[in-house]
Design a protein around this motif. Structure first.
Motif, PDB file in Angstrom:
ATOM      1  N   SER A 162      66.183  52.689  48.499  1.00 36.69           N
ATOM      2  CA  SER A 162      66.694  52.186  49.779  1.00 36.69           C
ATOM      3  C   SER A 162      65.773  52.650  50.892  1.00 36.69           C
ATOM      4  O   SER A 162      65.455  53.845  50.997  1.00 36.69           O
ATOM      5  CB  SER A 162      68.123  52.679  50.043  1.00 36.69           C
ATOM      6  OG  SER A 162      69.027  52.109  49.124  1.00 36.69           O
ATOM      7  N   ASP A 187      66.438  38.301  44.237  1.00 39.59           N
ATOM      8  CA  ASP A 187      67.740  38.748  43.747  1.00 39.59           C
ATOM      9  C   ASP A 187      67.868  40.264  43.735  1.00 39.59           C
ATOM     10  O   ASP A 187      68.981  40.786  43.743  1.00 39.59           O
ATOM     11  CB  ASP A 187      67.971  38.204  42.331  1.00 39.59           C
ATOM     12  CG  ASP A 187      68.030  36.681  42.304  1.00 39.59           C
ATOM     13  OD1 ASP A 187      68.318  36.092  43.365  1.00 39.59           O
ATOM     14  OD2 ASP A 187      67.768  36.094  41.230  1.00 39.59           O
ATOM     15  N   ARG A 188      66.731  40.976  43.692  1.00 41.66           N
ATOM     16  CA  ARG A 188      66.793  42.434  43.608  1.00 41.66           C
ATOM     17  C   ARG A 188      66.763  43.099  44.988  1.00 41.66           C
ATOM     18  O   ARG A 188      66.748  44.327  45.082  1.00 41.66           O
ATOM     19  CB  ARG A 188      65.628  42.964  42.776  1.00 41.66           C
ATOM     20  CG  ARG A 188      65.660  42.513  41.318  1.00 41.66           C
ATOM     21  CD  ARG A 188      64.525  43.094  40.490  1.00 41.66           C
ATOM     22  NE  ARG A 188      63.218  42.678  40.963  1.00 41.66           N
ATOM     23  CZ  ARG A 188      62.390  43.444  41.647  1.00 41.66           C
ATOM     24  NH1 ARG A 188      62.736  44.695  41.944  1.00 41.66           N
ATOM     25  NH2 ARG A 188      61.217  42.996  42.034  1.00 41.66           N
ATOM     26  N   SER A 190      68.463  43.539  48.912  1.00 42.44           N
ATOM     27  CA  SER A 190      69.655  43.318  49.750  1.00 42.44           C
ATOM     28  C   SER A 190      69.519  44.088  51.065  1.00 42.44           C
ATOM     29  O   SER A 190      68.780  45.082  51.140  1.00 42.44           O
ATOM     30  CB  SER A 190      70.928  43.759  49.007  1.00 42.44           C
ATOM     31  OG  SER A 190      70.882  45.154  48.723  1.00 42.44           O
ATOM     32  N   SER A 192      71.690  45.778  54.617  1.00 42.78           N
ATOM     33  CA  SER A 192      72.979  46.238  55.149  1.00 42.78           C
ATOM     34  C   SER A 192      73.445  45.278  56.246  1.00 42.78           C
ATOM     35  O   SER A 192      72.693  44.413  56.698  1.00 42.78           O
ATOM     36  CB  SER A 192      72.854  47.663  55.693  1.00 42.78           C
ATOM     37  OG  SER A 192      71.913  47.689  56.769  1.00 42.78           O
ATOM     38  N   THR A 199      67.497  47.560  50.427  1.00 46.75           N
ATOM     39  CA  THR A 199      67.634  48.159  49.105  1.00 46.75           C
ATOM     40  C   THR A 199      66.925  47.293  48.062  1.00 46.75           C
ATOM     41  O   THR A 199      67.095  46.063  48.042  1.00 46.75           O
ATOM     42  CB  THR A 199      69.112  48.312  48.720  1.00 46.75           C
ATOM     43  OG1 THR A 199      69.758  49.149  49.702  1.00 46.75           O
ATOM     44  CG2 THR A 199      69.256  48.943  47.341  1.00 46.75           C
TER      45      THR A 199
END
Length: 628
Positions: A162, A187-188, A190, A192, A199
């Motif tokens: 992260s 897809d891996r 993301s 906040s 992340t």
């Protein structure tokens, strides 16, 4: 008028909204003033930047009031007063100025200038003091943010990382991320809810970055320094160079090994299972044949705990010497078997066969031994004649033998005649030249013999028989015999030559006149009378007739057959040869002459016509005058 709730809130101070609410409430409790709906205070530009200037512009006043009073935050906090009549200005801060239209200029803005601002003026129409409120937000220039990571050395395909974008400013209104100058997708990956944290799940070496985050507010933007993830991976399968190592005896062997790895891999070289060195490069000076074998490079990563290896075969060879060719024979007969051997001092060497400077094509007749050292040619053909070589080679050198020339003896094959006979007959017009040519395929070149009506003609020993000026006596059978001393083979062919007169209406296309026809008729009648004399004359002359050619057929020696074998004895040519007779015995029967004299076969009328219109030569070549 813009209310505090309409101001940007991302990164702003919450107490600014509270101050604005308190200021509005204080205005509402003033009994001598009125809130104007048509007059507004608008900041220009809409947002203030620290160090710059802003104007709080009063819009919507229909008549010029006598004075303006500006308050900040609350109505009891007067910051500036301006009287229109004489331009009198009183202000609590020298950064403040009021224009003649009542607009307030604030220079060299500070973050503390963010607040509610109220202006009051007397409205002569309503006879009330009007109060108009505006809100000013001042933003500072954003300093570059920083990026922090939860794992400074994540392991590939194992760890999750992260990254957080951090800023010391409270005036951040927006935040965005960049990976390799592009927006993060996949897809891996993301983000906040406030975009501050990115992340990456199960990082790979492609995720190392660089990463950047950028923060915004209405008056500035700022981007972080690039941040790169130190991802641990590898080692991958090593690469060894050179790819196909081949060295001569006495050279220095050098092999280099490399594998993609972070941190860099550690290397170990093994030969036949024995460790040789622990460096990426292996060097062996003055190699020998014993250094031929399999070398293994092993790469390992102590952080990832992984290892990988690569093996490579190394060949040490000698410089090859010139080979030699030997054969059971270099001068062979067609349809026999031949074996050619390539002799070399090297064991297990590669051998290539060359025919006429091109790679030898193999077939069911031509095949090689298991080690390619022997070439066998069954049923040798004439097209197999030529230059043979063998070439020995190894990965570092090659050498070719001297040429071995193969000679193939063959023939003679069947005879062909020129001109081409119709059936077995060749027709020739009298007094015209005649050249008979017989052709055969043979190596070495065939020897030839001619026989006319069964009699050997010694003056013609090549493949052509020439008559410069044909006569009736040249009619008959002509036999061509060809033989090969090396193959001991012979072949013969018989043709019949027919001498003919010139036919009427032939030649240049003209025809006989009436006088010519009458003359011919008379000549025919005379010929009938002379027939008896001609028969008598030719009958007694035939046995003593000599050849009309350049050499006599009598008293000539026959050619030799083979190097040491006599084809003919030194007898008269009329007696013939044993070889010729043997060849004829195996050939179709030669047509016999129809009579002792070729002229006895002629119609008496034809002979008489010939005597009338042409010259005559006797068998000895003596000319006779033309008869009247």
């Amino acid at each position: 008028m813009e209310s505090p709730s309409q101001a940007p809130h991302s990164g702003g101070s919450p107490w600014k909204g509270l101050l604005l609410t308190a200021s509005i409430l204080s205005c509402w409790i003033q009994p001598t003033s009125a809130q104007s709906a048509s007059v507004t205070v608008v900041p220009k530009p809409p947002y203030g930047a620290v160090g710059s200037s802003v104007i709080l512009d009063i819009q919507g006043i229909s008549e010029q009031p006598p004075s303006y009073t500006w308050q900040k935050r609350t109505l009891d906090n007067e910051i500036a007063f301006y009287r229109v009549a004489d331009g009198h200005l009183s202000a609590t801060d020298n950064r403040l100025n009021v224009f003649s239209n009542g607009s307030l200029l604030i220079s060299n803005l500070r973050l503390s200038d963010t607040d509610n601002y109220t202006v009051q003026f007397f409205n002569s129409i309503s006879a009330l003091i009007e109060t108009v409120q505006g809100y000013l937000v001042v933003y500072g220039l954003l300093p570059p943010p920083t990026i922090s990571s939860t794992n400074m050395a994540p392991v590939e395909n194992k760890d999750t990382v992260s990254l957080t974008c951090e800023s010391n400013s409270q005036d951040v209104t927006d935040l965005v991320w960049f990976i390799n100058q592009s927006s993060p997708v996949g897809d891996r990956i993301s983000l906040s809810s406030d975009n501050r944290t990115l992340t990456i799940i199960s990082v790979t070496r492609e995720d190392q970055g660089p990463y950047e985050c950028e923060i915004w507010n209405p008056v500035s933007r700022s981007r972080s320094q690039p941040f790169t993830l130190n991802i641990t991976y590898g080692p991958d399968t090593p690469v060894v160079v050179p790819i196909n190592p081949n060295y001569p005896v006495g050279a220095t062997l050098v092999l280099s090994c490399s594998a993609d790895s972070n941190p860099p891999a550690q290397y170990t070289w093994l030969f036949n299972g024995v460790e040789r060195t622990s460096t990426p490069q292996l060097s062996i000076p003055d190699v020998s044949l014993n250094d031929t074998g399999t070398y293994i490079c092993n790469a390992s990563n102590s952080v990832s705990g992984l290892s990988s290896s690569k093996d490579i075969n190394v060949t040490i060879s000698e410089i090859v010497s010139k080979p030699n060719l030997t054969a059971s024979s270099t001068n062979v007969l067609e349809n026999t078997t031949l074996v050619i051997t390539c002799i070399t001092e090297h064991q297990g060497i590669n051998i290539l066969w060359v025919f006429n400077n091109e790679s030898l094509s193999l077939n069911e007749r031509k095949y090689l031994s298991e080690n390619n050292q022997m070439l066998t040619i069954r049923n040798v053909r004439r097209e197999d004649a030529g230059s043979y070589q063998c070439e020995v080679w190894n990965p570092i050198s090659n050498n070719r033998s001297d040429p071995l020339t193969l000679t193939v003896n063959y023939g003679p094959d069947s005879i062909t005649f020129s001109p081409t006979p119709e059936g077995d007959k060749i027709q020739v017009t009298i007094n015209n030249p005649l050249t008979l040519v017989c052709q055969v395929e043979s190596y070495p070149p065939a020897q030839y013999e001619w026989r006319v009506n069964g009699t050997v003609t010694c003056n013609f020993s090549d493949n052509s028989y020439t008559i410069n000026n044909t006569s009736w006596e040249d009619s008959g059978s002509y036999t061509c015999l060809a033989w090969n001393n090396m193959t001991n083979l012979s072949v013969s062919k018989v043709v019949t030559v027919s001498i003919e007169k010139v036919s009427p209406g032939r030649g240049n296309g003209s025809s006989f006149s009436t006088g010519d026809i009458a003359g011919i008729v008379i000549g025919v009648l005379v010929a009938v009378a002379l027939t008896g004399g001609l028969i008598y004359f030719f009958f007694f002359k035939e046995t003593g007739r000599a050849s009309k050619y350049h050499h006599s057929e009598k008293n000539c020696s026959a050619p030799k057959y083979g190097e040491d074998t006599t084809l003919y004895e030194n007898t008269a040519c009329e007696k013939g040869s044993a070889v010729f007779a043997q060849a004829l015995d195996s050939s179709p029967a030669i047509p016999q002459a129809q009579s002792e004299s070729p002229y006895q076969a002629l119609d008496i009328t034809q002979v008489d016509v010939y005597e009338k219109i042409g010259p005559w030569k006797n068998p000895q070549g003596e000319g006779r005058e033309k008869r009247p």
